[in-house]
Design a protein around this motif. Structure first.
Motif, PDB file in Angstrom:
ATOM      1  N   ASP A   1     -61.860 143.139  23.678  1.00  0.00           N
ATOM      2  CA  ASP A   1     -60.711 143.004  24.580  1.00  0.00           C
ATOM      3  C   ASP A   1     -60.551 141.556  25.042  1.00  0.00           C
ATOM      4  O   ASP A   1     -59.429 141.039  25.131  1.00  0.00           O
ATOM      5  CB  ASP A   1     -60.882 143.923  25.788  1.00  0.00           C
ATOM      6  N   TRP A   2     -61.687 140.911  25.340  1.00  0.00           N
ATOM      7  CA  TRP A   2     -61.626 139.509  25.777  1.00  0.00           C
ATOM      8  C   TRP A   2     -61.040 138.631  24.675  1.00  0.00           C
ATOM      9  O   TRP A   2     -60.187 137.771  24.944  1.00  0.00           O
ATOM     10  CB  TRP A   2     -63.034 139.033  26.150  1.00  0.00           C
ATOM     11  N   TYR A   3     -61.479 138.850  23.447  1.00  0.00           N
ATOM     12  CA  TYR A   3     -60.977 138.021  22.349  1.00  0.00           C
ATOM     13  C   TYR A   3     -59.485 138.266  22.136  1.00  0.00           C
ATOM     14  O   TYR A   3     -58.725 137.329  21.883  1.00  0.00           O
ATOM     15  CB  TYR A   3     -61.753 138.317  21.063  1.00  0.00           C
ATOM     16  N   ARG A   4     -59.063 139.516  22.255  1.00  0.00           N
ATOM     17  CA  ARG A   4     -57.639 139.825  22.103  1.00  0.00           C
ATOM     18  C   ARG A   4     -56.814 139.089  23.156  1.00  0.00           C
ATOM     19  O   ARG A   4     -55.742 138.558  22.863  1.00  0.00           O
ATOM     20  CB  ARG A   4     -57.430 141.333  22.226  1.00  0.00           C
ATOM     21  N   ASP A   5     -57.339 139.027  24.381  1.00  0.00           N
ATOM     22  CA  ASP A   5     -56.618 138.322  25.443  1.00  0.00           C
ATOM     23  C   ASP A   5     -56.604 136.813  25.208  1.00  0.00           C
ATOM     24  O   ASP A   5     -55.660 136.121  25.606  1.00  0.00           O
ATOM     25  CB  ASP A   5     -57.260 138.624  26.800  1.00  0.00           C
ATOM     26  N   MET A   6     -57.671 136.304  24.580  1.00  0.00           N
ATOM     27  CA  MET A   6     -57.768 134.864  24.329  1.00  0.00           C
ATOM     28  C   MET A   6     -57.043 134.441  23.056  1.00  0.00           C
ATOM     29  O   MET A   6     -56.797 133.245  22.850  1.00  0.00           O
ATOM     30  CB  MET A   6     -59.237 134.450  24.218  1.00  0.00           C
ATOM     31  N   ALA A   7     -56.697 135.396  22.212  1.00  0.00           N
ATOM     32  CA  ALA A   7     -56.114 135.068  20.909  1.00  0.00           C
ATOM     33  C   ALA A   7     -54.894 134.153  21.011  1.00  0.00           C
ATOM     34  O   ALA A   7     -54.763 133.213  20.214  1.00  0.00           O
ATOM     35  CB  ALA A   7     -55.769 136.346  20.151  1.00  0.00           C
ATOM     36  N   PRO A   8     -53.975 134.363  21.967  1.00  0.00           N
ATOM     37  CA  PRO A   8     -52.834 133.440  22.051  1.00  0.00           C
ATOM     38  C   PRO A   8     -53.258 131.993  22.276  1.00  0.00           C
ATOM     39  O   PRO A   8     -52.609 131.073  21.773  1.00  0.00           O
ATOM     40  CB  PRO A   8     -52.031 133.986  23.239  1.00  0.00           C
ATOM     41  N   CYS A   9     -54.346 131.787  23.008  1.00  0.00           N
ATOM     42  CA  CYS A   9     -54.839 130.420  23.228  1.00  0.00           C
ATOM     43  C   CYS A   9     -55.393 129.835  21.933  1.00  0.00           C
ATOM     44  O   CYS A   9     -55.113 128.677  21.584  1.00  0.00           O
ATOM     45  CB  CYS A   9     -55.917 130.415  24.309  1.00  0.00           C
ATOM     46  N   PHE A  10     -56.182 130.639  21.219  1.00  0.00           N
ATOM     47  CA  PHE A  10     -56.751 130.159  19.963  1.00  0.00           C
ATOM     48  C   PHE A  10     -55.650 129.845  18.946  1.00  0.00           C
ATOM     49  O   PHE A  10     -55.723 128.845  18.222  1.00  0.00           O
ATOM     50  CB  PHE A  10     -57.709 131.200  19.381  1.00  0.00           C
ATOM     51  N   LEU A  11     -54.638 130.696  18.898  1.00  0.00           N
ATOM     52  CA  LEU A  11     -53.581 130.532  17.900  1.00  0.00           C
ATOM     53  C   LEU A  11     -52.599 129.423  18.260  1.00  0.00           C
ATOM     54  O   LEU A  11     -51.805 129.006  17.413  1.00  0.00           O
ATOM     55  CB  LEU A  11     -52.820 131.848  17.726  1.00  0.00           C
ATOM     56  N   ALA A  12     -52.651 128.949  19.500  1.00  0.00           N
ATOM     57  CA  ALA A  12     -51.738 127.889  19.929  1.00  0.00           C
ATOM     58  C   ALA A  12     -52.362 126.502  19.832  1.00  0.00           C
ATOM     59  O   ALA A  12     -51.715 125.509  20.161  1.00  0.00           O
ATOM     60  CB  ALA A  12     -51.287 128.145  21.369  1.00  0.00           C
ATOM     61  N   VAL A  13     -53.598 126.431  19.369  1.00  0.00           N
ATOM     62  CA  VAL A  13     -54.294 125.140  19.306  1.00  0.00           C
ATOM     63  C   VAL A  13     -53.580 124.206  18.334  1.00  0.00           C
ATOM     64  O   VAL A  13     -53.129 124.613  17.262  1.00  0.00           O
ATOM     65  CB  VAL A  13     -55.758 125.350  18.872  1.00  0.00           C
ATOM     66  N   GLU A  14     -53.480 122.963  18.721  1.00  0.00           N
ATOM     67  CA  GLU A  14     -52.929 121.921  17.867  1.00  0.00           C
ATOM     68  C   GLU A  14     -53.950 120.788  17.771  1.00  0.00           C
ATOM     69  O   GLU A  14     -54.745 120.591  18.690  1.00  0.00           O
ATOM     70  CB  GLU A  14     -51.612 121.385  18.452  1.00  0.00           C
TER      71      GLU A  14
END
Length: 265
Positions: free
Chosen positions: A140-153
């Protein structure tokens, strides 16, 4: 010490792909020829590499280079891997061929490693295995963090982070779920994770990301050194946070020889 003016000397040699420089000044030539010749081709391969190496070294000596020079085609693959991942690239004429040769090294070294469990797949079986290895709260924590990981530039950093996360699941969490030890050998300078990360990086940009890889690998090594009793859910979150928290250290890329089109502009 390498000087940018030497690039014009190197461009005279079409079979010279790249040059790497050790901290003490030794130069390593990466030639166009394969790193793993077939036995029946070895004689011609050696003659070709020797002819190219002699010509390149003669040009460098005439240009004032006095440092020792080695040829990567003649070195054992672990030595080649150490150079490709640990020495700065000071000249690059053919990024595509350089990437091909690096892939050959990585594949051959991976073949020499002890047999490992089947890699985590992308289909239903792979997802099921991952779900069993990751506690629900971490999932659940990773799912919540996924938008942050996927937005990395930039995108290269994002791919490096996700590739590291995939390795954490496949080579750390899944073995632990089976009652086995994490595969710490992957974190060696020529280990599986190092090569997985190197393959993400576009040819010619390795020097820009070398520090990022070194810091990430180092932090993961320290994390895996923790005793089993301290590997809590907070420890698992820390594993995933390690690559995400490593900043990019800007460095100038290695000198790349201009294309023929550029030279005629």
């Amino acid at each position: 010490m390498w000087k940018s003016a030497l690039a014009s000397v190197c461009r005279r040699h079409r079979d010279l792909v790249a040059i790497y420089e050790a901290p003490e000044g030794t130069l390593a030539l990466l030639l166009r020829q394969t790193l793993v010749p077939l036995s029946e081709e070895r004689g011609r391969w050696f003659n070709d590499t020797r002819r190219t190496a002699r010509a390149v070294v003669a040009s460098l000596r005439a240009a004032g280079v006095t440092e020792d020079v080695t040829v990567l085609q003649w070195r054992p693959l672990p030595d080649v891997a150490q150079v490709l991942t640990g020495w700065p690239c000071c000249y690059l004429s053919d990024p595509h061929r350089c990437a091909q040769l690096a892939d050959i090294v990585g594949a051959r070294l991976a073949d020499r490693e002890p047999a490992a469990p089947a890699p985590l797949g992308r289909g239903e079986n792979g997802l099921s295995a991952a779900a069993l290895a990751i506690p629900p709260t971490i999932f659940d924590w990773y799912r919540d963090m996924a938008p942050c990981f996927l937005a990395v530039e930039p995108p290269v950093r994002r791919r490096l982070i996700l590739r590291t996360h995939h390795w954490i699941v496949e080579r750390v969490l899944m073995p632990i779920a089976r009652g086995e030890r994490p595969v710490a050998a992957d974190l060696r300078p020529t280990g599986r994770l190092t090569w997985r990360l190197v393959r993400v990086i576009p040819p010619g940009e390795l020097d820009l990301w070398r520090t990022w890889i070194r810091l990430t690998i180092g932090d993961l090594q320290r994390a895996l050194a923790w005793p089993a009793g301290r590997r809590t859910e907070a420890w698992v979150r820390w594993l995933f946070d390690i690559p995400y928290s490593i900043p990019v250290t800007p460095r100038r890329p290695a000198h790349a020889a201009p294309s023929s089109a550029d030279r005629h502009e």
